[in-house]
Design a protein around this motif. Structure first.
Motif, PDB file in Angstrom:
ATOM      1  N   THR A  70       0.826  -1.204   0.000  1.00 13.47           N
ATOM      2  CA  THR A  70       0.000   0.000   0.000  1.00 13.47           C
ATOM      3  C   THR A  70       0.864   1.258   0.000  1.00 13.47           C
ATOM      4  OG1 THR A  70      -0.072   0.135   2.424  1.00 13.47           O
ATOM      5  CG2 THR A  70      -1.746  -1.238   1.331  1.00 13.47           C
ATOM      6  N   GLU A  71       0.258   2.377  -0.395  1.00 15.18           N
ATOM      7  CA  GLU A  71       0.965   3.652  -0.347  1.00 15.18           C
ATOM      8  C   GLU A  71       1.395   3.982   1.085  1.00 15.18           C
ATOM      9  OE1 GLU A  71      -1.060   6.928  -2.072  1.00 15.18           O
ATOM     10  OE2 GLU A  71      -1.488   5.903  -3.958  1.00 15.18           O
ATOM     11  N   THR A  72       0.547   3.665   2.055  1.00 17.03           N
ATOM     12  CA  THR A  72       0.864   3.981   3.446  1.00 17.03           C
ATOM     13  C   THR A  72       2.137   3.279   3.895  1.00 17.03           C
ATOM     14  OG1 THR A  72      -1.467   4.319   3.971  1.00 17.03           O
ATOM     15  CG2 THR A  72       0.014   3.902   5.816  1.00 17.03           C
ATOM     16  N   HIS A 100       5.067   4.901   2.217  1.00 15.59           N
ATOM     17  CA  HIS A 100       5.363   6.129   2.968  1.00 15.59           C
ATOM     18  C   HIS A 100       6.190   5.808   4.199  1.00 15.59           C
ATOM     19  CE1 HIS A 100       1.681   8.473   1.252  1.00 15.59           C
ATOM     20  NE2 HIS A 100       2.785   8.835   0.646  1.00 15.59           N
ATOM     21  N   LEU A 106       3.817  10.530   8.675  1.00 10.80           N
ATOM     22  CA  LEU A 106       2.851   9.438   8.616  1.00 10.80           C
ATOM     23  C   LEU A 106       1.414   9.950   8.596  1.00 10.80           C
ATOM     24  CD1 LEU A 106       4.227   6.672  11.015  1.00 10.80           C
ATOM     25  CD2 LEU A 106       3.961   6.540   8.540  1.00 10.80           C
ATOM     26  N   GLY A 138      -0.557  10.310   4.999  1.00  6.67           N
ATOM     27  CA  GLY A 138      -1.351   9.205   4.496  1.00  6.67           C
ATOM     28  C   GLY A 138      -2.575   8.938   5.339  1.00  6.67           C
ATOM     29  N   ALA A 139      -2.424   9.100   6.674  1.00  6.28           N
ATOM     30  CA  ALA A 139      -3.556   8.837   7.568  1.00  6.28           C
ATOM     31  C   ALA A 139      -4.693   9.827   7.330  1.00  6.28           C
ATOM     32  CB  ALA A 139      -3.095   8.889   9.017  1.00  6.28           C
ATOM     33  N   GLY A 197      -5.183   6.746   3.314  1.00  6.86           N
ATOM     34  CA  GLY A 197      -4.372   5.817   2.525  1.00  6.86           C
ATOM     35  C   GLY A 197      -3.788   6.442   1.279  1.00  6.86           C
ATOM     36  N   HIS A 198      -4.451   7.438   0.707  1.00  9.70           N
ATOM     37  CA  HIS A 198      -3.901   8.150  -0.449  1.00  9.70           C
ATOM     38  C   HIS A 198      -3.706   9.614  -0.074  1.00  9.70           C
ATOM     39  CE1 HIS A 198      -3.039   9.540  -4.461  1.00  9.70           C
ATOM     40  NE2 HIS A 198      -3.991  10.451  -4.336  1.00  9.70           N
ATOM     41  N   ALA A 199      -2.480  10.078  -0.171  1.00 12.89           N
ATOM     42  CA  ALA A 199      -2.154  11.440   0.226  1.00 12.89           C
ATOM     43  C   ALA A 199      -2.442  12.397  -0.918  1.00 12.89           C
ATOM     44  CB  ALA A 199      -0.690  11.527   0.647  1.00 12.89           C
TER      45      ALA A 199
END
Length: 410
Positions: A45-47, A50, A368, A371-372, A376-378
């Protein structure tokens, strides 16, 4: 404190210390264009990708707390040589990481290793300079550090295109070896034996206790971390914001990233020029609220719907306030670091490790949130919220916990 009219640190010292201080930035930026590919190849995942950026910063926070007392006890050269060697080994192991969690663990170890270079660079500065001298030298270091955003993403993208994204870690290992050679032959020991602190756990803990119970020191020590958080929130989110939401190619992203890196260079040199005329505290009094104002502008610009494909007008609407905010935030760091370290010349290594660990830890933890906040997607707005929030907290701390806005300043 008095400030000399003009300070000109040696060019060779600037280049070596700048390369040491830039190692964590290069470790982060060389890998940035590959992040979307890492998501696909490692099926993650992107998270979590990251988090590989945050891992370097968290490792840096741990490494700096360990390195500070060691460098006060054994000098500056030996600890940094060991730490950069750890960075080299971890970089080579990253080449073979089979999945995201092993890559994340190795990125933490990378951060622990290259943290020694950051602590040593700051401690050497404090060994040799105070006040405006330290601020000028740290601003000159930002010139060297600023080259990383100009060159590293482009170089990383080329390496990944020609070979593979894993090859960027081979490049990081080679850079670490070259840095060890430069340190061995070009950096003389700045802490003579008679000025070193006694060894053992008790003196180290006692030194940290003295530092963390000094409210003024801690206020100044936290602010570079919040300034770095503004920059790292952008660094962590920018590959996804610019390439996915604004449709930039890898080459266009590298150019946009380089443009913002140029802003850091310009700001650092402006700061060095100002530090020869006014105190670091006077610079902070202006740049902290200016960063907040620019953050509000950025948040307004980021609120517009992303086009999903390349649109020059939409890109410039976001880039202008982003460029200015990053430049302003970058001026907080050298001045607050110089003021914090000026209070503890006899424990420069430990003081530098506290400042550096807070800088890395706060920046990593806050990154962090990007993303939160975005689930999940910034997106651009998520990035702007985190950047603005960090700058607001910095301004509040400056106003409440330091004498910056009081009539009687000490």
């Amino acid at each position: 404190m008095s400030f000399p009219a003009r300070v000109r640190p040696p060019i060779g010292l600037i280049l070596i210390l700048g390369s040491m201080a830039a190692l964590p930035a290069v470790t982060t930026d060389l890998y940035l264009p590959s992040m979307p590919e890492v998501v696909r190849e490692l099926e993650t995942t992107e998270t979590l990708v990251h988090a590989t950026i945050t891992g370097v910063l968290i490792g840096g926070a741990i490494g700096q707390l360990i390195t500070g007392p060691i460098s006060d006890r054994y000098g500056r050269r030996r600890p940094v040589m060991v730490g950069v060697a750890i960075h080299c080994v971890a970089s080579l192991l990253c080449v073979f990481a089979p999945e995201i969690f092993s890559l994340l663990a190795l990125r933490v170890i990378q951060g622990i290793g290259n943290a020694t270079a950051t602590v040593t660079a700051m401690a050497v500065i404090r060994d040799r300079y105070t006040g405006a001298g330290a601020s000028v030298l740290m601003s000159r270091l930002m010139l060297v550090i600023g080259v990383a955003p100009l060159l590293a993403p482009t170089a990383g993208g080329l390496i990944a295109d020609i070979w593979h994204w894993r090859a960027t870690f081979v490049a990081l290992a080679i850079m670490g070896v070259l840095l060890m050679v430069f340190i061995f032959f070009g950096l003389r020991e700045s802490l003579p034996p008679e000025r070193r602190q006694p060894g053992g756990l008790r003196p180290a803990l006692g030194g940290y206790k003295r530092l963390v119970t000094d409210g003024r020191f801690m206020a100044l020590a936290v602010m570079p971390g919040l300034g770095m958080a503004v920059i790292i929130a952008y660094v962590a989110a920018s590959p996804f914001v610019m390439q996915q939401d604004f449709g930039l190619s890898e080459t266009q992203f590298a150019l946009a990233f380089a443009a913002n890196g140029a802003g850091l260079i310009i700001a650092s040199q402006l700061n060095a020029s100002l530090a020869n005329r006014v105190s670091p505290l006077a610079i902070i009094r202006v740049t902290a609220p200016l960063t907040v104002a620019l953050g509000i502008w950025l948040l307004i610009a980021a609120g517009a719907e992303a086009p999903g494909e390349f649109d020059l007008g939409a890109m410039l609407t976001l880039m202008v306030p982003l460029f200015l905010m990053l430049s302003s935030a970058s001026m907080l760091m050298p001045n607050t670091v110089a003021l914090a370290l000026s209070r503890y010349g006899e424990r420069a290594g430990s003081a530098a490790s506290v400042v550096g660990s807070l800088q890395a830890g706060l920046a990593g933890g806050i990154a962090l949130l990007v993303g939160a906040v975005g689930g999940g997607h910034a997106g651009a707005a998520d990035m702007a919220v985190v950047m603005l929030g960090s700058s607001v907290v910095a301004l509040v701390i400056l106003a409440i916990a330091t004498p910056a806005y009081r009539r009687r300043r000490v």
